[in-house]
Design an enzyme around this catalytic site. Structure first.
Site, PDB file in Angstrom:
ATOM      1  N   ASP A  12       0.817  -1.225   0.000  1.00  0.00           N
ATOM      2  CA  ASP A  12       0.000   0.000   0.000  1.00  0.00           C
ATOM      3  C   ASP A  12       0.847   1.269   0.000  1.00  0.00           C
ATOM      4  OD1 ASP A  12      -2.321  -1.618   0.265  1.00  0.00           O
ATOM      5  OD2 ASP A  12      -1.914  -1.788   2.401  1.00  0.00           O
ATOM      6  N   HIS A  40      -4.481  -2.175  -6.002  1.00  0.00           N
ATOM      7  CA  HIS A  40      -3.874  -0.892  -6.288  1.00  0.00           C
ATOM      8  C   HIS A  40      -5.004   0.082  -6.542  1.00  0.00           C
ATOM      9  CE1 HIS A  40       0.036  -2.602  -6.851  1.00  0.00           C
ATOM     10  NE2 HIS A  40      -0.397  -3.421  -7.765  1.00  0.00           N
TER      11      HIS A  40
HETATM   12  P1  GDP Z   1      -0.321   0.073  -3.817  1.00  0.00           P
HETATM   13  O1  GDP Z   1      -0.926  -1.206  -3.455  1.00  0.00           O
HETATM   14  O2  GDP Z   1       1.119   0.182  -3.457  1.00  0.00           O
HETATM   15  O3  GDP Z   1      -0.587   0.469  -5.223  1.00  0.00           O
HETATM   16  O4  GDP Z   1      -0.993   1.170  -2.907  1.00  0.00           O
HETATM   17  P2  GDP Z   1      -2.498   1.632  -2.805  1.00  0.00           P
HETATM   18  O5  GDP Z   1      -3.235   1.544  -4.066  1.00  0.00           O
HETATM   19  O6  GDP Z   1      -3.096   1.023  -1.594  1.00  0.00           O
HETATM   20  O7  GDP Z   1      -2.223   3.182  -2.544  1.00  0.00           O
HETATM   21  C1  GDP Z   1      -2.463   3.745  -1.376  1.00  0.00           C
HETATM   22  C2  GDP Z   1      -3.498   4.830  -1.471  1.00  0.00           C
HETATM   23  O8  GDP Z   1      -2.827   6.044  -1.512  1.00  0.00           O
HETATM   24  C3  GDP Z   1      -4.428   4.843  -2.655  1.00  0.00           C
HETATM   25  O9  GDP Z   1      -5.704   5.217  -2.192  1.00  0.00           O
HETATM   26  C4  GDP Z   1      -3.839   5.916  -3.576  1.00  0.00           C
HETATM   27  O10 GDP Z   1      -4.827   6.568  -4.370  1.00  0.00           O
HETATM   28  C5  GDP Z   1      -3.295   6.859  -2.582  1.00  0.00           C
HETATM   29  N1  GDP Z   1      -2.121   7.617  -2.973  1.00  0.00           N
HETATM   30  C6  GDP Z   1      -1.048   7.239  -3.711  1.00  0.00           C
HETATM   31  N2  GDP Z   1      -0.133   8.238  -3.730  1.00  0.00           N
HETATM   32  C7  GDP Z   1      -0.645   9.239  -2.972  1.00  0.00           C
HETATM   33  C8  GDP Z   1      -0.158  10.519  -2.567  1.00  0.00           C
HETATM   34  O11 GDP Z   1       0.947  10.947  -2.891  1.00  0.00           O
HETATM   35  N3  GDP Z   1      -0.971  11.255  -1.756  1.00  0.00           N
HETATM   36  C9  GDP Z   1      -2.183  10.838  -1.328  1.00  0.00           C
HETATM   37  N4  GDP Z   1      -2.907  11.615  -0.537  1.00  0.00           N
HETATM   38  N5  GDP Z   1      -2.666   9.638  -1.672  1.00  0.00           N
HETATM   39  C10 GDP Z   1      -1.900   8.854  -2.483  1.00  0.00           C
END
Ligand code: GDP
Length: 429
Positions: A12, A40
């Site tokens: 995440d 994601h």
């Molecule tokens: P992954 O599994 O690594 O792709 O992570 P996630 O999809 O769970 O991403 C974590 C959350 O953070 C998601 O809701 C994204 O939209 C959000 N997100 C990613 N980068 C940023 C950022 O720089 N700022 C904020 N506020 N949210 C972010």
């Protein structure tokens, strides 16, 4: 050129967003491990999507998306995900599925759920997507490879019968469930055959040609270093390797082709499932960070479970970058921290009466206490800033401090969930 995008933490970290962004300049995006057990979240001009099995590059019409041989392939789930994209107006993506990928069976998910229920309070916090039973079967050589669907039906039926004998011992005697019926399992496989046929291909051979043609390829990792079965917080890990090195195996490409390992590091910590989490915070402090975190709060993309929250952990992140072989770091969700007067970062672990900088094995980790250093907050909203120099000084100091701690150049800083909300940075190291 091959670039891997992987996580340094517990997952995440925002890999989906970074992949979605970098996919614009890529030809092929590959999922190489895991299954539909983690998601994601991607926000772009088509809307907001939670992808679980498809790589995050599916939104561009110039890219090819590959489900590599290392993935736990849940066929109905894949088709559901493709349909959901089409329903939201995303152009039909070009998708290839490795003929060597193995198939997630309904009984894997059933066994996963039964085992979680049996362990009750001592469970691993599985998402019940069948991942552990799936990979166990793969390595016990009783899994079904996509290619077998297209082979000799009699041989397949013999294998199905053998699998049913083994599974039924557990299902009937340990979990008190009705037994599997070989004819039904076989029929399921035949349904899967029809569903997956249009996508199946020798993806390793396809990639071999693509590499010869100089195509740009992204490997998209799921979860993060600390969930790796070898290098993570075993046994509170996932069942396939989350490391960039495994990208070569799970995609079927030579290891030396992976030139860049973009490791995504989160500006604070979050984790799902059980396991030691040294810089974890609780109560109102955690609730506030959870509710402000990510995009609309830190809740699991697959399960909706509230994530466990903590401050940035330099010990875990430095280790996480090291085991990935990080060549550069994308630091994400920095915007979320704008409300804090002071921001603690964990710079050491205290265990056995000593302060250590090295991330230990699980038995020691359970007893580690965080040593914090506090940095001044920047107390403003940094979303919308595109120029690194325009970030508040305290914010730049926070980034510099993290870079110094992890020892890997931070080249990208993400300050919002959207595709374009990212700032390029000249590393100081
Ligand atoms: P992954 O599994 O690594 O792709 O992570 P996630 O999809 O769970 O991403 C974590 C959350 O953070 C998601 O809701 C994204 O939209 C959000 N997100 C990613 N980068 C940023 C950022 O720089 N700022 C904020 N506020 N949210 C972010």
């Amino acid at each position: 050129m091959v670039r891997a995008i992987v996580g340094a933490n517990w997952g995440d970290e925002g890999k989906g967003k970074i992949t979605d962004m970098l996919a614009e300049k890529s030809d092929i995006i590959i999922r190489f491990q895991g299954g539909s057990n983690a998601g994601h979240t991607i926000i772009n001009n088509y809307g907001k999507f939670a992808l679980h099995l498809l790589p995050s590059g599916v939104f561009y019409d110039h890219t090819t998306s590959i489900i590599g041989n290392g993935v736990a392939l849940n066929i109905p789930y894949l088709l559901k995900e493709i349909k959901a994209l089409e329903e939201k107006g995303v152009p039909t993506p070009k998708i290839l599925v490795s003929d060597r990928a193995q198939i997630m069976m309904p009984y894997h998910m059933l066994l996963d759920a039964c085992e979680e229920a049996r362990l009750a309070g001592k469970s691993f916090g599985s998402t019940k997507s069948g991942i552990a039973p799936f990979y166990s079967d793969k390595y016990a050589k009783i899994g079904f490879q996509v290619s077998e669907l297209f082979g000799c039906p009699d041989e397949l039926m013999d294998k199905v019968k053998n699998v049913c004998v083994l599974k039924n011992v557990l299902l009937e005697n340990l979990y008190h469930q009705p037994p599997l019926v070989p004819e039904e399992v076989f029929a399921t496989l035949m349904e899967y055959k029809d569903m997956i046929a249009p996508y199946v291909c020798d993806t390793s051979a396809y990639l071999h040609e693509a590499l010869k043609e100089g195509k740009n390829i992204l490997l998209e990792g799921q979860l993060g270093s600390l969930k790796d079965p070898d290098h993570g917080i075993y046994p509170m890990v996932t069942s396939s390797s989350t490391l960039a090195a495994y990208g070569a195996i799970g995609a079927g490409i030579p290891p030396y082709e992976i030139k860049n390992i973009t490791t995504v590091v989160k500006a604070y910590s979050s984790a799902v499932g059980a396991g030691a989490f040294v810089s974890e915070i609780f109560g109102d402090e955690a609730d506030e960070l959870r509710n402000r975190g990510g995009d609309g709060g830190e809740y699991g993309a697959t399960t909706g479970r509230p994530r466990r929250m903590g401050w940035f952990d330099a010990v875990a992140s430095r280790y996480g970058c090291r085991v990935q072989g990080a060549t550069e770091v994308a630091l994400t969700v920095l915007d979320v921290l704008g409300y804090l007067d002071e921001i603690p970062i964990c710079v050491g672990y205290e265990y056995d009466g000593k302060v250590e900088k090295e991330f230990p094995t699980t038995a020691k980790l359970e007893h580690a206490k965080p040593i914090y250093k506090k940095l001044p907050g920047w107390k403003c909203d940094i979303r919308g800033i595109r120029d690194y120099e325009k970030l508040p000084e305290n914010c730049r100091n926070y980034i510099d401090e993290i870079e110094k701690e992890i020892g890997v150049p931070i080249t990208l800083v993400s300050n919002g969930p959207g595709r374009s909300e990212v700032i390029e940075r000249k590393p100081l190291i």
